[in-house]
Design an enzyme around this catalytic site. Structure first.
Site, short mmCIF file in Angstrom:
data_model
loop_
_atom_site.label_atom_id
_atom_site.label_comp_id
_atom_site.label_asym_id
_atom_site.label_seq_id
_atom_site.Cartn_x
_atom_site.Cartn_y
_atom_site.Cartn_z
N CYS A 256 -1.03 -9.08 -2.73
CA CYS A 256 -0.77 -8.59 -1.36
C CYS A 256 -0.06 -9.66 -0.55
CB CYS A 256 -2.08 -8.24 -0.66
SG CYS A 256 -3.05 -7.05 -1.56
N GLU B 89 -7.52 -3.57 3.87
CA GLU B 89 -6.38 -4.45 3.68
C GLU B 89 -5.42 -3.73 2.74
OE1 GLU B 89 -3.94 -6.44 1.67
OE2 GLU B 89 -5.61 -7.66 0.94
N ASN C 177 -5.68 -5.99 -8.73
CA ASN C 177 -5.14 -7.34 -8.97
C ASN C 177 -6.18 -8.46 -8.90
OD1 ASN C 177 -5.30 -7.00 -6.19
ND2 ASN C 177 -3.29 -7.85 -5.75
#
Length: 498
Positions: free
Chosen positions: A300, A266, A171
């Protein structure tokens, strides 16, 4: 008009297939194979990249080890100078890189441009910050500890770890790559970048900007290929001294297998938005739409669940519906607000969550509509905890609303999640906001704004399954270095001016 793979970027393309980057050169894999990158909008193959072999990974690792030793001896100001140069080149070539983002990950054109510019800014800031942080050490004296005279001086400094393996997600394949590359390089490490398949060509263009800046051969490498072939091989490679990964569940598997290597991970979130009765409801609606639906929810830090007090729920839902009706839906080239999600399997997963909510009686605020990978924005009201969408991360333009009767209920739902990346709370009462923020088990809580990753120097971290370690420029530099101490033993106790 600059076009991807042409002009200064012509050397990274070999016929139809983009080359990989190793030892300062653009190369063709001996595998003779390539990996197709499918355009999410047309659902046709847009680009092809090399399918590198394990043997090539070994060679890259050897070259990186050699280059790193020399780089660690390069003056800090010089490392910073090269990073500043790379940042300028990256910003200068924002158009062709943005074009790749539009075609590989269906990112709206204006967002694609701003991702590249922001990445250049991040690299420059990292160079500045690195010069300050790494230029400063520490002196400790021994007589601060009971029973000791002042006969030892301890000098501590930060030294590089060695080879950093950077694995960014689809992304933000440029921004989340440079957020790893910049800190790794300024700290004196070598780097191996394994870009995501969707986003690999944008990443290769970005790496070429570092190449043009004149970094030493072998210091920066970019290998592309099938995860099944080189994914585990890279993450388990004995030559890797640090792994920085952003993405999904794969990260948990990597963490379990990685061994004694510092990890920065992450791994997604289910960011909760808690709305109190005294909130500014127009602000809430605007942030729910921005937070839940920008880049089609493929972030996210997107708002993934709205926990709203029953008394204001109807009003907010109406305001959000009105705003969603105004969003444009279509191809990224047209700068549409909602663009196709990254793959057909992503779209199918999102649809599965929607159908589960339908069976269990959620209220559909819009008709569910899908064409190929394109899913129209959808708000689901009256979602209950027994629905999958209440807990799973759709990574698409579908947002659940859960009505609550107390703040405690909202905090409980937020904390019951296995994720803990970010969250947000909307209220005009700052005391309440702080109390709720302290109670929320997430790495960051935003007060009166949707969750967001930036600015890029802010600390960014997830609790629970959302990750390990912390990002943000200073945190990343610290994580990619180790403390080295030198102790000077004096012949007799010494006191300055004593």
């Amino acid at each position: 008009m600059a076009v991807a793979g042409t002009g200064v970027f012509a050397e990274i393309l070999d016929g139809e297939v983009y080359r990989y980057y190793a030892d300062g050169e653009w190369r063709v894999s001996t595998s003779g194979k390539s990996v197709a990158i499918v355009n999410p909008t047309t659902r046709q193959t847009q680009y092809r990249v090399q399918a590198c072999t394990q043997e090539e990974v070994n060679k890259v690792m050897e070259g990186a080890k050699v280059a790193q030793k020399a780089w660690a001896r390069t003056p800090l100001w010089k490392r910073a100078e090269l990073l500043h140069k790379a940042a300028a080149i990256l910003k200068e070539h924002k158009t062709p890189i943005a074009e790749c983002l539009v075609k590989e990950i269906a990112k709206p054109a204006k967002d694609a441009i701003s991702e590249v510019v922001r990445s250049g800014d991040l690299v420059s800031y990292t160079a500045e910050e690195g010069v300050r942080i790494l230029g400063e050490g520490k002196l400790l004296v021994s007589d601060s500890f009971p029973g000791n005279e002042r006969n030892k001086y301890c000098l501590s400094s930060k030294i590089p770890l060695g080879v950093v393996l950077a694995i960014p997600p689809f992304n933000y394949p440029v921004n989340l790559a440079v957020s790893k590359i910049g800190p790794a390089l300024i700290a004196g490490n070598a780097l191996i970048l394994k870009p995501p398949t969707q986003g690999a060509v944008a990443a290769l263009h970005m790496v070429h900007c570092f190449h043009l800046a004149g970094f030493p051969k072998g210091l920066i490498n970019c290998v592309t290929g099938k995860g099944s072939e080189i994914g585990d091989f890279l993450t388990l490679h004995p030559g890797v001294n640090c792994i920085s990964f952003t993405g999904g569940d794969t990260g948990i598997a990597i963490s379990k297998k990685a061994g004694m290597v510092p990890l920065q991970m992450e791994l997604g979130g289910k960011d909760a938005c808690i709305v109190l009765e005294d909130a500014d409801l127009d602000l809430v609606a605007a942030n729910i739409v921005k937070g839940g639906f920008s880049y089609s929810g493929q972030r996210c830090t997107a708002v993934k669940v709205v926990l709203i007090m029953e008394s204001v729920a109807d009003i907010v839902v109406e305001k959000v519906k009105a705003k969603l009706a105004k969003l444009t839906v279509g191809p990224p080239e047209a700068d549409s607000d909602i663009t196709p999600v990254v793959t057909e399997s992503s779209a199918n997963f999102i649809e599965g969550l929607v159908m589960d909510a339908k069976e269990k009686g959620a209220t559909f605020c819009q008709e569910y509509r899908r064409e190929g990978n394109l899913i129209w924005p959808l708000l689901l009201d009256h979602v209950r905890p027994d629905m999958r969408i209440a807990w799973e991360e759709p990574f698409g333009p579908v947002l659940p609303v859960i009505r609550i009767n107390s703040v405690e209920e909202g905090i409980h739902h937020c904390n019951a999640s296995n994720f803990g990346l970010q969250g947000c709370v909307f209220t005009k009462d700052i005391n309440k906001a702080i109390m709720i923020s302290d109670a929320m088990e997430t790495g960051t809580v935003q007060i009166n704004s949707a969750p967001a990753r930036g600015p890029d120097h802010f600390p960014f971290q997830g609790l629970k399954d959302s990750g390990i370690g912390s990002q943000g420029i200073i945190n990343s530099i610290n994580m990619m270095t180790k403390v080295k101490s030198t102790v000077i033993n004096l012949p007799s106790p010494s006191y300055t001016m004593g």
